[in-house]
Write a protein that holds these residues in place. Structure first.
Motif, PDB file in Angstrom:
ATOM      1  N   UNK A 105       0.800  -1.212   0.000  1.00 51.30           N
ATOM      2  CA  UNK A 105       0.000   0.000   0.000  1.00 51.30           C
ATOM      3  C   UNK A 105       0.829   1.256   0.000  1.00 51.30           C
ATOM      4  N   UNK A 106       0.166   2.359   0.337  1.00 50.61           N
ATOM      5  CA  UNK A 106       0.811   3.660   0.354  1.00 50.61           C
ATOM      6  C   UNK A 106       0.320   4.431   1.575  1.00 50.61           C
ATOM      7  N   UNK A 107       1.242   4.810   2.453  1.00 51.77           N
ATOM      8  CA  UNK A 107       0.907   5.560   3.666  1.00 51.77           C
ATOM      9  C   UNK A 107       1.736   6.834   3.701  1.00 51.77           C
ATOM     10  N   UNK A 108       1.079   7.944   4.005  1.00 50.64           N
ATOM     11  CA  UNK A 108       1.780   9.214   4.204  1.00 50.64           C
ATOM     12  C   UNK A 108       1.725   9.543   5.688  1.00 50.64           C
ATOM     13  N   UNK A 109       2.890   9.844   6.249  1.00 52.60           N
ATOM     14  CA  UNK A 109       3.009  10.220   7.654  1.00 52.60           C
ATOM     15  C   UNK A 109       3.497  11.660   7.719  1.00 52.60           C
ATOM     16  N   UNK A 110       2.859  12.465   8.536  1.00 49.65           N
ATOM     17  CA  UNK A 110       3.294  13.847   8.760  1.00 49.65           C
ATOM     18  C   UNK A 110       3.166  14.170  10.231  1.00 49.65           C
ATOM     19  N   UNK A 111       3.668  15.312  10.625  1.00 49.72           N
ATOM     20  CA  UNK A 111       3.552  15.723  12.025  1.00 49.72           C
ATOM     21  C   UNK A 111       2.086  15.810  12.441  1.00 49.72           C
ATOM     22  N   UNK A 112       1.196  16.008  11.456  1.00 50.96           N
ATOM     23  CA  UNK A 112      -0.221  16.198  11.757  1.00 50.96           C
ATOM     24  C   UNK A 112      -1.032  14.904  11.759  1.00 50.96           C
ATOM     25  N   UNK A 113      -0.436  13.759  11.331  1.00 53.26           N
ATOM     26  CA  UNK A 113      -1.201  12.524  11.366  1.00 53.26           C
ATOM     27  C   UNK A 113      -0.845  11.520  10.281  1.00 53.26           C
ATOM     28  N   UNK A 114      -1.829  10.651   9.960  1.00 55.25           N
ATOM     29  CA  UNK A 114      -1.645   9.551   9.017  1.00 55.25           C
ATOM     30  C   UNK A 114      -2.682   9.614   7.896  1.00 55.25           C
ATOM     31  N   UNK A 115      -2.284   9.158   6.717  1.00 54.58           N
ATOM     32  CA  UNK A 115      -3.197   9.030   5.589  1.00 54.58           C
ATOM     33  C   UNK A 115      -2.750   7.813   4.797  1.00 54.58           C
ATOM     34  N   UNK A 116      -3.596   6.788   4.708  1.00 52.62           N
ATOM     35  CA  UNK A 116      -3.124   5.578   4.059  1.00 52.62           C
ATOM     36  C   UNK A 116      -4.181   4.764   3.341  1.00 52.62           C
ATOM     37  N   UNK A 117      -3.686   3.947   2.413  1.00 54.64           N
ATOM     38  CA  UNK A 117      -4.455   2.882   1.790  1.00 54.64           C
ATOM     39  C   UNK A 117      -3.558   1.655   1.805  1.00 54.64           C
TER      40      UNK A 117
END
Length: 326
Positions: A36-48
């Motif tokens: 899958x693909x996950x984006x991590x930032x200081x503000x949280x998570x966004x993933x599939x």
């Protein structure tokens, strides 16, 4: 029962040492056999992410066990094969690129539009005092959108703040925002509130959840998703096709990436034109030496490019000039 599942989720929650978290989280996902693909930032998570039902359940359990992400709402699709080839987990400045990075200005944990469950959204969307606003990019709403929705001419979400002024005519009405899974609406609705729109709402869980819980009623066309499937069906109540082939204009629900790797544009193309154009959006792309072989799907796995040491060396010298150059 399908052999695999695909999970779509996001969570706005501060993460300390987010870059290290991303590296550790990648190894955790790999240990479960997920792709899958996950984006991590200081503000949280966004993933599939995609994998076996057992692996997906283990992943959801682990996310919910972390108090920072306990509120995460997972959208679950049953699929015949994994929706990705590899597992990626990367650190970025935002979990959805909006240009609204300052938490003092836009913070979904402090202010955002009122969340509407799918059935609530369905009941409100056709009222005279309501405007349904699609906050997604052109290629997304071109292949599918809610009936009578207002769409914006944007290539990506970071252009949304510049378009808010075009919505001034709708001040005084209830604004119902929606996107694929809900993540863009968190910041879009917050910005609208900041810009003086008084009654702003968002579809909780986005189009995907609406399809599962409200049958997708009045969502016309297909929903673009950011994985190998490209688009998915949403409406099983009154489905219609709204997209047309870029090349011949016939109605088609099929969306692909241009076979020319230098273009790679998302666009709709019928099967007949697909084979005739070899998966390209134009004759110019068709004759490009970087054109990839079209197999009828229009989806291409990214191939790592060879490292050009000479080019890297030149960049370094340009960025960090020597005393003689300075």
């Amino acid at each position: 029962m399908a052999q695999y599942q695909t999970l779509l989720y996001y969570c706005y929650s501060p993460i300390e040492h987010a870059e290290q978290f991303a590296a550790d989280h990648l190894e955790f996902c790999k240990s479960l056999g997920l792709v899958g693909r996950i984006i991590v930032a200081d503000e949280g998570l966004n993933g599939t992410v995609s994998g076996t039902p057992t692996a997906c359940q283990a992943y959801m359990d682990a996310i919910h066990a972390d108090t920072r992400f306990a509120k995460t709402d997972f959208k679950i699709d049953e699929v015949e094969e994994p929706s990705f080839i590899k597992m990626h987990c990367r650190y970025k400045s935002e979990i959805v690129h909006s240009g609204l990075r300052n938490p003092e200005i836009i913070d979904p944990n402090k202010q955002t539009g009122i969340h509407l469950e799918p059935t609530e959204f369905m009941e409100m969307k056709d009222r005279d005092d309501v405007v349904v606003l699609d906050v997604r990019s052109n290629y997304e709403h071109n292949v599918g959108r809610f009936k009578n929705a207002v769409t914006l001419d944007i290539e990506n979400f970071r252009e949304f703040p510049e378009k808010v002024k075009e919505l001034e005519q709708y001040k005084g009405k209830k604004i119902l925002t929606y996107c694929t899974g809900g993540i863009k609406c968190e910041k879009a609705s917050a910005l609208l509130l900041q810009e003086g729109f008084e009654e702003v709402y968002q579809l909780h869980g986005g189009i995907i959840k609406y399809g599962k819980e409200a049958g997708g009623k009045d969502f016309e066309g297909k929903c673009y998703v950011f994985d190998n499937r490209v688009t998915v069906d949403i409406n099983n109540v009154n489905p219609v096709v709204v997209s047309t082939c870029r090349n011949c204009g016939t109605t088609t629900p099929k969306m692909i990436n241009c076979a020319n790797a230098e273009c790679n544009e998302h666009f709709t193309q019928c099967d007949e034109c697909g084979w005739e154009m070899e998966g390209c959006c134009s004759d110019k792309c068709k004759s490009n030496p970087h054109k990839r072989e079209y197999d009828g799907t229009g989806y291409y796995v990214k191939v790592p490019q060879p490292v050009n040491l000479e080019k890297i060396s030149k960049r370094k010298h340009k960025k960090f000039p020597s005393k003689e150059q300075a």
